[in-house]
Design a protein around this motif. Structure first.
Motif, PDB file in Angstrom:
ATOM      1  N   ASN A  96       0.864  -1.188   0.000  1.00 13.57           N
ATOM      2  CA  ASN A  96       0.000   0.000   0.000  1.00 13.57           C
ATOM      3  C   ASN A  96       0.900   1.237   0.000  1.00 13.57           C
ATOM      4  OD1 ASN A  96      -1.764   2.125   0.566  1.00 13.57           O
ATOM      5  ND2 ASN A  96      -3.056   0.870   1.892  1.00 13.57           N
ATOM      6  N   GLN A  97       1.148   1.794  -1.183  1.00 11.53           N
ATOM      7  CA  GLN A  97       2.078   2.922  -1.287  1.00 11.53           C
ATOM      8  C   GLN A  97       1.553   4.169  -0.578  1.00 11.53           C
ATOM      9  OE1 GLN A  97       3.366   3.666  -5.309  1.00 11.53           O
ATOM     10  NE2 GLN A  97       3.936   1.519  -5.650  1.00 11.53           N
ATOM     11  N   ALA A 133      10.317   5.063  -7.486  1.00 13.50           N
ATOM     12  CA  ALA A 133      10.624   6.420  -7.936  1.00 13.50           C
ATOM     13  C   ALA A 133       9.373   7.070  -8.513  1.00 13.50           C
ATOM     14  CB  ALA A 133      11.738   6.387  -8.981  1.00 13.50           C
ATOM     15  N   GLY A 134       9.141   8.307  -8.119  1.00 14.45           N
ATOM     16  CA  GLY A 134       7.995   9.042  -8.651  1.00 14.45           C
ATOM     17  C   GLY A 134       6.714   8.883  -7.884  1.00 14.45           C
ATOM     18  N   SER A 135       6.658   7.964  -6.939  1.00 20.95           N
ATOM     19  CA  SER A 135       5.434   7.791  -6.157  1.00 20.95           C
ATOM     20  C   SER A 135       5.399   8.831  -5.039  1.00 20.95           C
ATOM     21  CB  SER A 135       5.366   6.384  -5.550  1.00 20.95           C
ATOM     22  OG  SER A 135       6.383   6.211  -4.587  1.00 20.95           O
ATOM     23  N   THR A 157       1.148  15.181   0.953  1.00 21.94           N
ATOM     24  CA  THR A 157       2.445  15.420   1.585  1.00 21.94           C
ATOM     25  C   THR A 157       3.616  15.402   0.609  1.00 21.94           C
ATOM     26  OG1 THR A 157       2.870  13.072   2.030  1.00 21.94           O
ATOM     27  CG2 THR A 157       1.550  14.282   3.651  1.00 21.94           C
ATOM     28  N   LEU A 158       3.427  14.782  -0.572  1.00 24.07           N
ATOM     29  CA  LEU A 158       4.516  14.575  -1.527  1.00 24.07           C
ATOM     30  C   LEU A 158       5.744  13.980  -0.843  1.00 24.07           C
ATOM     31  CD1 LEU A 158       4.478  17.503  -4.110  1.00 24.07           C
ATOM     32  CD2 LEU A 158       3.291  15.318  -4.146  1.00 24.07           C
ATOM     33  N   PHE A 159       5.485  13.053   0.081  1.00 22.99           N
ATOM     34  CA  PHE A 159       6.580  12.419   0.806  1.00 22.99           C
ATOM     35  C   PHE A 159       7.507  11.691  -0.158  1.00 22.99           C
ATOM     36  CE2 PHE A 159       8.320   8.534   2.677  1.00 22.99           C
ATOM     37  CZ  PHE A 159       9.106   9.076   3.682  1.00 22.99           C
ATOM     38  N   GLY A 160       8.791  11.847   0.053  1.00 23.26           N
ATOM     39  CA  GLY A 160       9.801  11.166  -0.741  1.00 23.26           C
ATOM     40  C   GLY A 160      11.178  11.561  -0.246  1.00 23.26           C
ATOM     41  N   ALA A 184      14.890  18.904  -7.722  1.00 20.00           N
ATOM     42  CA  ALA A 184      14.251  17.604  -7.493  1.00 20.00           C
ATOM     43  C   ALA A 184      13.118  17.694  -6.482  1.00 20.00           C
ATOM     44  CB  ALA A 184      15.291  16.586  -7.009  1.00 20.00           C
ATOM     45  N   VAL A 185      12.952  18.855  -5.838  1.00 18.76           N
ATOM     46  CA  VAL A 185      11.879  19.033  -4.852  1.00 18.76           C
ATOM     47  C   VAL A 185      10.567  19.216  -5.615  1.00 18.76           C
ATOM     48  CG1 VAL A 185      11.026  20.441  -2.951  1.00 18.76           C
ATOM     49  CG2 VAL A 185      13.492  20.057  -3.218  1.00 18.76           C
TER      50      VAL A 185
END
Length: 408
Positions: free
Chosen positions: A245-246, A288-290, A295-298, A330-331
């Protein structure tokens, strides 16, 4: 809030300082909210100004401190004034009307919850991609909130839960838009309704996301310990829902970051660094890219949070080291990219490197002038620049202060 006995016989500056410290607000944040420097507010609190603040400025200070009765600041006879409804951005009144209003009229046509969810996601995408996120995303929110409330009132079963999840997302975005430009009661109401809608949705990911939102408000209004515990509870809630569950994985990481920043604010260095490590492990494990749309968590957001943690721990050297590995391009969020430069400015200011502070603030302002203008820390820092940067930066500092609406 201080009791009348605590404020008795105190001068106005002492009252301001007492209320500010009791409510957990930093001098930098309050100064930024009223558009002055941290040194200026310190002089107000210590009674050092030759010309004390007038009524208009006292009203602005009262708004920043969240008081309703101005006599909490001034003492003397009662003077009740309406200072609790703050609108520091043109989108605030329409969003307030949608959140606070009561609309009992039936929807003109059945509300498609799939389309409602897609509209909320588009609004979040606009928040992250626009150079004027409050203006652009904020313009979508009143209709989203009203339609979500109508859907929640008229649908049942699975459709009702889907509408509740979408409405929770709209309230969550409203908290982001309203932060620092609206009064605390409106922020509390948005966050509370975000959580209430999430409870109706009855979905762990939505509940964790609402906890992330509510924790933001708790942390900014002096409830750091509660905010930290809420983030920990959200992490625990998601622990059994991570496999495959991404969305759950991303929220788990985002709540780890939330806890890390909160821990740093209250001096719990070990917990703060542990949270960053846990979040980075999850960020690197995600495809990558998820990214969760809120939140755009990464990896990039985790790296920015690592800078924030070092700054809040007052380890400016560590903050600059942490920032050196980040690629700003990259943000994935414009607002977060501007925040990276604000954190760098804070680190430089801790070292009294005023040229570095000016450069970082100017870059952040070029990324999103709206984001920097609305954030009290940016406004406070530019005031400090004018006061302490010296002749070499004075002209550019004053020009930047003008862009950010600061009178130093």
């Amino acid at each position: 809030m201080p009791t009348p006995d605590e404020l008795a016989a105190k001068a106005i500056g002492e009252r301001i300082q007492t209320i500010r410290t009791r409510t957990g607000r930093t001098r930098a944040v309050v100064a930024g909210l009223v558009g002055r420097s941290e040194d200026w507010l310190r002089d107000v609190e210590k009674g050092r100004l030759q010309h004390p603040p007038g009524l208009e400025m006292l009203l602005r200070i009262g708004q920043a401190l969240g008081v309703r009765d101005l006599t909490e600041i001034t003492g003397g006879h009662e003077l009740l004034v309406g200072i609790s409804r703050r609108a520091g951005h043109p989108v605030v009144p329409a969003i307030r009307a949608a959140i606070e209003g009561v609309d009992l009229t039936p929807a003109p046509s059945p509300i498609d919850t799939t389309e409602l969810a897609a509209r909320v996601e588009r609004a979040w995408r606009l928040w992250h991609t626009s150079e004027t996120p409050r203006a652009d995303a904020g313009a979508m929110l009143p209709d989203l909130i009203r339609d979500g409330r109508r859907a929640l009132r008229t649908l049942d079963g699975r459709d009702c839960r889907a509408a509740a999840a979408a409405l929770s997302g709209a309230y969550a975005l409203s908290e982001q838009v309203l932060a620092w430009v609206a009064d605390a009661p409106l922020l509390w109401l948005a966050a509370d309704r975000c959580m209430s809608a999430a409870e109706i949705a009855d979905d762990p990911v939505t509940l964790a996301a609402a906890s992330w939102v509510l924790g933001n408000v708790w942390r900014s209004t002096g409830r750091e310990d509660d905010a930290y515990q809420l983030a920990a509870d959200a992490v625990a809630l998601l622990d059994s829902h991570l496999d495959g569950n991404q969305a759950a994985q991303a929220l788990w990481g985002a709540c780890q970051l939330h806890g890390a920043i909160t821990a740093a604010r209250i001096g719990r260095e070990g917990d703060a660094l542990r949270g960053i490590d846990q979040a980075m492990g999850m960020a690197r494990a995600l495809p990558a890219g998820s990214a969760h749309p809120w939140t755009l968590f990464g990896v990039a957001n985790t790296e920015i949070s690592a800078v924030s943690v070092q700054v809040d721990l007052r380890k400016s050297g560590g903050a600059l080291d942490a920032a050196s590995i980040i690629d700003p391009d990259a943000v994935p969020s414009v607002d977060r990219r501007a925040r990276l430069w604000l954190e760098l400015a804070r680190a430089y200011a801790q070292q009294q490197d005023w040229l570095g502070t000016l450069g970082a603030l100017r870059t952040g302002t070029s990324v999103s002038e709206e984001s920097m203008r609305c954030h009290p820390l940016a406004r406070s820092l530019v005031g400090e620049l004018v006061s302490h940067g010296g002749r070499i930066t004075e002209r550019e500092s004053r020009a930047l202060a003008g862009r950010l609406g600061v009178t130093a």
